[in-house]
Scaffold this motif. Structure first.
Motif, short mmCIF file in Angstrom:
data_model
loop_
_atom_site.label_atom_id
_atom_site.label_comp_id
_atom_site.label_asym_id
_atom_site.label_seq_id
_atom_site.Cartn_x
_atom_site.Cartn_y
_atom_site.Cartn_z
N THR A 144 1.01 3.80 -3.26
CA THR A 144 0.67 5.23 -3.12
C THR A 144 1.77 6.10 -3.71
OG1 THR A 144 -0.55 4.73 -1.09
CG2 THR A 144 0.05 7.02 -1.47
N LEU A 171 0.83 -1.22 0.00
CA LEU A 171 0.00 0.00 0.00
C LEU A 171 0.86 1.26 0.00
CD1 LEU A 171 -2.84 -1.04 2.49
CD2 LEU A 171 -3.01 -0.78 0.00
N LEU A 172 1.94 1.26 0.78
CA LEU A 172 2.83 2.42 0.82
C LEU A 172 3.49 2.68 -0.54
CD1 LEU A 172 4.69 2.10 4.26
CD2 LEU A 172 3.39 4.08 3.46
N ILE A 210 1.75 6.00 -7.56
CA ILE A 210 0.64 6.78 -8.14
C ILE A 210 0.92 8.27 -8.05
CG2 ILE A 210 -1.81 7.40 -7.85
CD1 ILE A 210 -2.27 4.48 -6.91
N THR A 211 1.43 8.72 -6.90
CA THR A 211 1.62 10.16 -6.67
C THR A 211 2.91 10.71 -7.29
OG1 THR A 211 2.61 9.66 -4.52
CG2 THR A 211 0.24 10.18 -4.56
N LEU A 266 -3.81 2.88 -11.34
CA LEU A 266 -4.06 2.13 -10.12
C LEU A 266 -3.66 0.66 -10.25
CD1 LEU A 266 -5.24 2.15 -7.24
CD2 LEU A 266 -7.48 1.62 -8.24
#
Length: 485
Positions: free
Chosen positions: A289, A285-286, A292-293, A299
């Protein structure tokens, strides 16, 4: 006194096994009509001849093996297997230098997966198959593999298992170790076959599926394409690889009881598995993220690439479907931590092991409680069982030694002119048997060929100690080991 005759006899018997696997590669070489046929034939004859020599040295051996003999035997077998395993590379000429051939072979057997080859696609099929075979044999452990197949060859198998098995707590499925070994070997074989069939159904040809299934379930990472599984540009293959890497990182005893005995509730009651899956989810998850950013990944791609690399690093497989060297530097920190932690004990993965992570967390928790209640007796319990004090002492000794080994070997590499990030992650990679590294000079998609020769020689025993969990090798250098009493 060390019983060298019985050690020599067992080594001779085991070399016949290595010669047999070389014979399989001879068949592979003849079927593809390539130029590696003679290399495997000569290597097989040299290995067979040496096996006879070792057997002759041990022909009058007493059929007993004590604990001291077992530790010397295990270390010697891994070194000697790697010595003979490099012959096909040298004789064929695909790796003409001894230091490179030995590095590649011991990296294969220890399932580290660090390669000095810049272009694997130019190699003949037999050599590629041999590289994959090295990792598949080493996945369970060379001697343990033999205990499962031919238990009569290895006397004192309980002591040998203690010297070669990973993790602080050795779980058994059956009172007889040879029966346990057969159960574990059947799981390993089943995973390999299922993985190969899944790869084949997803679009790989038979040769590709066979090789990738062996290196996936061995959590080794040697690939037959320069781009590893990224070569296929297939999300399906990526997800298949993730699933089988993850399964191969679970304790095989737990996997047998939960999947083969259909007791899935055991998985989610197991402390080690809960930490394993929590780390995978959290790290994924980290990184997802951040991709994506900072990298503008969509996704699905962010999730797939993040999950693939996290599972690959925590199981110490070392395959890649993206160049993590181009990712934000904070992802390197996350991958470095999961690389050091590793997956579950009793699996084919390397690293510190999640079971030790659970033990450390419980010790820290108990320490906080002890501050509030100084007189409380707070045992460390894993899955409802008390961990003996000697196991806790061994835990801190292991933790200290791994950190010291990383610091010392990284410092030597920094002095040699290797950049700090590469030096630290190379040391971590070898101690944890991961394979890829993170940095600019040697990234996760690059070979290790540019390293100086003396650094490669230093990394060879580092990989071996990582695979045998340090103590098995280092105990040989203590004075008390060689004393008669």
């Amino acid at each position: 006194m060390v019983n060298l005759r019985i050690i020599s006899k067992i080594i001779g018997s085991l070399l016949f096994i290595e010669a047999f696997f070389m014979a399989l590669c001879v068949v592979m070489a003849f079927s593809y009509h390539e130029d590696d046929q003679m290399a495997f034939l000569i290597s097989m004859l040299l290995t067979t001849g040496s096996a006879v020599f070792f057997l002759m040295l041990g022909r009058h051996a007493e059929n007993t093996l004590n604990r001291r003999d077992a530790y010397l035997l295990v270390t010697a077998v891994w070194l000697i297997f790697s010595f003979f395993g490099m012959f096909p590379f040298l004789i064929h000429g695909s790796i003409p230098r001894v230091v490179d051939a030995y590095f590649e072979t011991i990296s294969g057997f220890t399932t580290t997966g660090a390669s000095i080859l810049d272009d694997v696609e130019c190699l003949p099929h037999g050599i590629l198959f041999w590289r994959s075979m090295l990792q598949w044999i080493g996945g369970l452990g060379i001697v343990f593999f033999t205990i499962a197949i031919l238990p009569s060859l290895v006397t004192g198998s309980v002591k040998v298992f203690a010297a070669e098995a990973t993790g602080p707590i050795k779980a058994k499925m059956h009172p007889r170790l040879t029966t346990t070994a057969k159960y574990i070997w059947s799981i390993y074989l089943s995973l390999t076959l299922a993985c190969g069939l899944a790869y084949w159904a997803a679009g790989m040809n038979l040769f590709e599926a066979t090789n990738y299934s062996m290196t996936t379930t061995a959590t080794g990472g040697f690939a037959i394409h320069n781009l590893s599984t990224e070569y296929f540009h297939s999300p399906t293959i990526d997800y298949i690889s993730i699933i089988f890497q993850f399964l191969s990182g679970i304790n095989f005893t737990l996997l047998y009881l939960s999947v083969f005995k259909v007791k899935l509730n055991l998985l989610f009651k197991n402390s080690e598995f809960k930490l394993y899956i929590a780390v995978v989810i959290g790290a994924t998850l980290l990184i997802m993220t951040l991709l994506i950013t900072h990298m503008n990944y969509d996704l699905e791609r962010a999730f797939r690439c993040a999950l693939f690399q996290v599972v690959s690093f925590i199981t110490t497989t070392g395959m890649f479907n993206d160049d993590a060297g181009q990712w934000p530097h904070f992802t390197w920190v996350i991958l470095g931590l999961v690389m050091y932690l590793g997956a579950c004990a009793g699996s084919t993965s390397g690293g510190f092991k999640c079971i030790r992570g659970v033990m450390l967390l419980k010790i820290v928790r108990n320490n906080f409680k002890q501050i509030i209640h100084p007189n409380a007796v707070l045992p460390v319990k894993i899955n409802g069982q008390n961990v003996p004090r000697n196991r806790l002492i061994a835990l801190f000794a292991f933790f200290t030694l791994t950190i010291l080994m990383v610091i010392v070997s990284a410092s030597i590499m920094i002095i040699a002119g290797i950049d700090n990030t590469n030096a630290i992650t190379i040391a971590l990679s070898c101690v944890s048997n991961v394979g890829p590294t993170l940095g600019t000079e040697i990234g996760p998609v690059m070979s290790w060929s540019i390293l100086p020769d003396y650094i490669k020689w230093i990394l060879c025993p580092l990989m071996l100690m990582g695979r045998l969990e340090i103590m098995t090798v280092l105990v040989l250098f203590t004075r008390s080991f060689w004393k008669d009493n």
